[in-house]
Design an enzyme around this catalytic site. Structure first.
Site, PDB file in Angstrom:
ATOM      1  N   ASP A 160      40.730  72.988  26.262  1.00  0.00           N
ATOM      2  CA  ASP A 160      40.035  73.782  25.255  1.00  0.00           C
ATOM      3  C   ASP A 160      40.714  73.667  23.895  1.00  0.00           C
ATOM      4  O   ASP A 160      41.841  73.177  23.776  1.00  0.00           O
ATOM      5  CB  ASP A 160      40.012  75.254  25.676  1.00  0.00           C
ATOM      6  CG  ASP A 160      39.231  75.486  26.950  1.00  0.00           C
ATOM      7  OD1 ASP A 160      38.212  74.792  27.152  1.00  0.00           O
ATOM      8  OD2 ASP A 160      39.632  76.360  27.744  1.00  0.00           O
ATOM      9  N   TYR A 218      49.964  72.182  34.995  1.00  0.00           N
ATOM     10  CA  TYR A 218      49.920  72.916  33.733  1.00  0.00           C
ATOM     11  C   TYR A 218      51.146  73.811  33.603  1.00  0.00           C
ATOM     12  O   TYR A 218      51.725  74.248  34.601  1.00  0.00           O
ATOM     13  CB  TYR A 218      48.672  73.800  33.659  1.00  0.00           C
ATOM     14  CG  TYR A 218      47.405  73.083  33.272  1.00  0.00           C
ATOM     15  CD1 TYR A 218      47.033  72.965  31.936  1.00  0.00           C
ATOM     16  CD2 TYR A 218      46.556  72.550  34.240  1.00  0.00           C
ATOM     17  CE1 TYR A 218      45.859  72.329  31.573  1.00  0.00           C
ATOM     18  CE2 TYR A 218      45.378  71.902  33.885  1.00  0.00           C
ATOM     19  CZ  TYR A 218      45.039  71.798  32.553  1.00  0.00           C
ATOM     20  OH  TYR A 218      43.878  71.161  32.196  1.00  0.00           O
TER      21      TYR A 218
END
Length: 278
Positions: A52, A110
């Site tokens: 994003d 992540y």
């Protein structure tokens, strides 16, 4: 045709996400423009994962189908020469013909970074979420472990369950405490076969409720089991999140060794030992 793999790093602050959009600055758009400038080819760059706006990467992977005869070292140097300073090609590799950056991947990793110092450090304002309050890290780590294994993560995504499966396998999780510039940093790290839209940020936002004592570990488990987004906490800001690695089965990519890149793809044997004397 060749399949070239690219290992990418970028600061997502000034990008409207990784995926190409018309007339909007994106990571994919920047790389495709650099590729065309280097090779005079208009090619679609395929990324392993979508990030994003504001999300960073240190281990994003992409692939491109190309007819160029440029050496891997030339591609590496040429792309970096044409790219803006907030995105770089860390490595290049020759991949097998049917390699696909997204569909060949077996694991993504992540990291979400939290700055726990009393006063925020300006240098970290785009890389870490600042939280000056007290956090129960032990409770957060215990709750995080509940996510390991195969689960339905519908509570931790904005994706509509009817559109796609929300079942994912979480391979491992951990919270690492680090000291940097005399500051206490928390790194929440997760690895899974794949992640849903906003999944990591929603997990982090809910973990922060646990750390602040506003949700128990058992209640965190109930959020996961309930598969209801309304039970979870708020979505953590994008700027603390980094895609750190994408992993593939062995043999799909031959990455260029660092010395090959420096020497123009000429293999240089490294010494068995190195001693530096002042």
């Amino acid at each position: 045709m060749r399949t070239i793999a690219l290992l990418l790093a970028y600061d997502g602050t000034d990008f409207a996400g990784s995926q190409w959009q018309t007339d909007i600055r994106t990571v994919q758009g920047a790389i495709e423009a650099a590729w065309e400038a280097l090779t005079q080819e208009q090619r679609r760059i395929v990324l392993a994962g979508r990030t994003d706006a504001g999300v960073h990467a240190s281990g994003q992977v992409a692939h491109v189908q190309t007819a160029t005869r440029h050496s891997l070292a030339t591609i590496w140097r040429g792309l970096n020469a044409h790219l803006p300073t907030d995105v770089t090609v860390q490595n290049v590799g020759e991949a097998v013909r049917d390699f696909h950056a997204r569909y060949s991947a077996i694991e993504r990793e992540y990291r979400y970074l939290i700055d726990c110092a009393p006063v925020p450090l300006p240098q970290l304002r785009h890389q870490a979420l600042h939280y000056a309050g007290t956090l129960d890290v032990t409770a957060m780590a215990t709750a995080l472990k509940l996510l390991e294994g195969t689960h339905d993560f519908a509570a931790f995504t904005t994706a509509t369950p009817s559109q796609r499966s929300t079942v994912r396998t979480m391979y491992w999780t951990r919270i690492v405490e680090r000291v940097w510039f005399d500051r206490r940093l928390l790194a929440i790290e997760l690895a899974a076969n794949a992640f849903l839209q906003h999944m990591v940020r929603m997990i982090v936002g809910t973990l922060l409720l646990v750390g602040r004592g506003r949700m128990t570990v058992d209640q965190f488990g109930e959020v996961l089991a309930g598969r209801d987004r309304r039970l979870a906490g708020p979505t953590a800001p994008a700027h603390g999140l980094t895609l750190t690695a994408v992993r593939y089965p062995p043999g799909l990519i031959r990455w260029v060794e660092p010395l090959e890149r420096q020497q123009g793809a000429t293999k240089v044997e490294q010494p068995s030992s190195y001693v530096h004397e002042e």
